[in-house]
Every structure is written in C-alpha cells, then in structure tokens.
Design a protein around this motif. Sequence first.
Motif, short mmCIF file in Angstrom:
data_model
loop_
_atom_site.label_atom_id
_atom_site.label_comp_id
_atom_site.label_asym_id
_atom_site.label_seq_id
_atom_site.Cartn_x
_atom_site.Cartn_y
_atom_site.Cartn_z
N ALA A 10 0.86 -1.18 0.00
CA ALA A 10 0.00 0.00 0.00
C ALA A 10 0.90 1.23 0.00
O ALA A 10 1.76 1.38 0.85
CB ALA A 10 -0.91 -0.01 1.22
N ILE A 11 0.68 2.13 -0.99
CA ILE A 11 1.60 3.26 -1.11
C ILE A 11 0.96 4.64 -0.90
O ILE A 11 1.66 5.60 -0.60
CB ILE A 11 2.35 3.24 -2.46
N LYS A 12 -0.39 4.71 -1.03
CA LYS A 12 -1.00 6.04 -0.93
C LYS A 12 -2.51 5.92 -0.79
O LYS A 12 -3.11 5.01 -1.35
CB LYS A 12 -0.66 6.81 -2.22
N THR A 13 -3.09 6.84 -0.04
CA THR A 13 -4.54 6.91 0.01
C THR A 13 -5.04 7.70 -1.19
O THR A 13 -4.34 8.56 -1.72
CB THR A 13 -5.05 7.59 1.30
N LYS A 17 -12.84 8.12 0.87
CA LYS A 17 -13.68 6.96 1.17
C LYS A 17 -12.90 5.65 1.32
O LYS A 17 -13.48 4.58 1.23
CB LYS A 17 -14.75 6.80 0.09
N GLY A 18 -11.59 5.75 1.56
CA GLY A 18 -10.80 4.56 1.90
C GLY A 18 -10.12 3.87 0.74
O GLY A 18 -9.56 2.79 0.92
N ASP A 19 -10.14 4.45 -0.45
CA ASP A 19 -9.43 3.83 -1.58
C ASP A 19 -7.93 3.92 -1.35
O ASP A 19 -7.43 4.88 -0.75
CB ASP A 19 -9.80 4.51 -2.90
N ILE A 20 -7.23 2.90 -1.85
CA ILE A 20 -5.78 2.80 -1.64
C ILE A 20 -5.09 2.52 -2.96
O ILE A 20 -5.55 1.70 -3.76
CB ILE A 20 -5.46 1.66 -0.65
N LYS A 21 -3.97 3.20 -3.19
CA LYS A 21 -3.12 2.91 -4.33
C LYS A 21 -2.10 1.89 -3.85
O LYS A 21 -1.48 2.06 -2.81
CB LYS A 21 -2.42 4.17 -4.84
N ILE A 22 -1.93 0.80 -4.65
CA ILE A 22 -0.97 -0.23 -4.28
C ILE A 22 0.04 -0.44 -5.41
O ILE A 22 -0.26 -0.21 -6.57
CB ILE A 22 -1.66 -1.58 -3.95
N LEU A 41 -3.11 -8.74 5.28
CA LEU A 41 -2.20 -7.73 5.80
C LEU A 41 -1.45 -8.36 6.97
O LEU A 41 -2.06 -8.89 7.90
CB LEU A 41 -2.99 -6.52 6.28
N LYS A 42 -0.13 -8.37 6.88
CA LYS A 42 0.66 -8.98 7.95
C LYS A 42 0.78 -8.01 9.11
O LYS A 42 1.20 -6.88 8.96
CB LYS A 42 2.04 -9.37 7.42
N ASN A 43 0.38 -8.50 10.28
CA ASN A 43 0.47 -7.72 11.51
C ASN A 43 1.19 -8.59 12.54
O ASN A 43 0.59 -9.53 13.06
CB ASN A 43 -0.92 -7.32 11.98
N ILE A 79 -3.12 1.64 6.79
CA ILE A 79 -2.61 0.56 5.95
C ILE A 79 -1.43 0.98 5.09
O ILE A 79 -0.65 0.16 4.63
CB ILE A 79 -3.77 0.02 5.07
N ILE A 80 -1.26 2.28 4.89
CA ILE A 80 -0.21 2.78 4.00
C ILE A 80 1.17 2.30 4.48
O ILE A 80 1.46 2.27 5.68
CB ILE A 80 -0.27 4.32 3.91
N ASN A 81 2.00 1.92 3.52
CA ASN A 81 3.35 1.38 3.72
C ASN A 81 3.37 -0.03 4.29
O ASN A 81 4.43 -0.54 4.64
CB ASN A 81 4.23 2.31 4.57
N LYS A 82 2.22 -0.67 4.35
CA LYS A 82 2.17 -2.07 4.79
C LYS A 82 2.06 -2.97 3.57
O LYS A 82 1.67 -2.54 2.49
CB LYS A 82 1.01 -2.29 5.75
#
Length: 171
Positions: A10-13, A17-22, A41-43, A79-82
């Motif tokens: 995940a690199i950017k919002t 409304k929660g969309d993510i650029k990956i 998503l690894k936690n 989530i960004i950077n994960k």
Amino acid sequence: MEKYLLTAKAIKTIGLKGDIKIYSSTTFEDLRYKKGSILYLKNNDEYLPYEIEKASFKGGNIFQIKLKNVDTIEDAEKIINKEFYSIKDESILFDNEFYYDDLLLSDVYDEENNHIGRVVSIEEFPSQITLKVQKNLQKSAFFVPFNDFFIKNIDTNSKKIIIHLIEGLID
C-alpha cells in the motif's frame, strides 16, 4: 500451515472513502485484484484478511483498490506502507511454471554440474524475466534470461537450477 506470498504494498490513500493505491508484485493480477478476492495484511505474526470490494488498473504495477470495511481516509492511512500477501496456491500454475519465491536462493550449476552461484532475485525487464545470480564467494552478480535456451532444468525441491553457459554470460 498456509504459505503466503508477497503480493502488493500500500503506497498512498486516494480520496476520502478509503481507496488505496498499491504497488503490485504479483503476475496474477486478474486473480488477486478482482472483487471478492482476499488479501492478507501482515500484523506481527498474524495475517489479517481483507476482501477486495473493487479494483482498477492504473498502469505499470499500480492498482487502485477499495477494501471492505475500510471506508474512510483514516482507515486507509493505517494501511499505508504495509504489505499485502496472498495464499500460495500451486493449483493456479501450469506445468513448468513456478512462483518466484520457489526460485530464490536456488543453487545454479552449469551443464557439467559446476556450481556457479545462487539466485538472489528475479528481475522483470520489459523484454524478459531474468534470474540475478550471485557468483560463488563474490559480490558480483550476473543475469540469466529466464527462457528455454538458458534454463535447462529446475528442481524446486532440491533448489537446483541448471543453465546453459555461453561466452560472456558471467564475465
């Protein structure tokens, strides 16, 4: 026990409304980023499932995704950077197809069974996929095109790859 493969980061919002650029690192985009697919998503040592609500290709290795229950920019920012993972599924591979993960750290030999080095990465160039091989006891590396001319045999169980050497390939 499930095995997981790195699929995207995940690199950017995008928007409110929660969309993510990956940034995608899979060659199975049509399977991984369709509605209803699950990314993990690894936690710490746990893999948390997220279902894809929608996805669209933006060019190169970039996709825009909307995950279920990630409905605000604040949710997306967590989530960004994960990194996202997918379950490793051998059934989607055809004969003589491999996951890159299966080739990493394989020992590379020539056709006379001389050990040459070890695969340290798989590089995707516009013209072809190549194996980056680190030479024995050296920091230098060379690239082997991933095609039938150069790759003579792959044994993923013993992590052994036999290649055809031509003049100038490793120099």
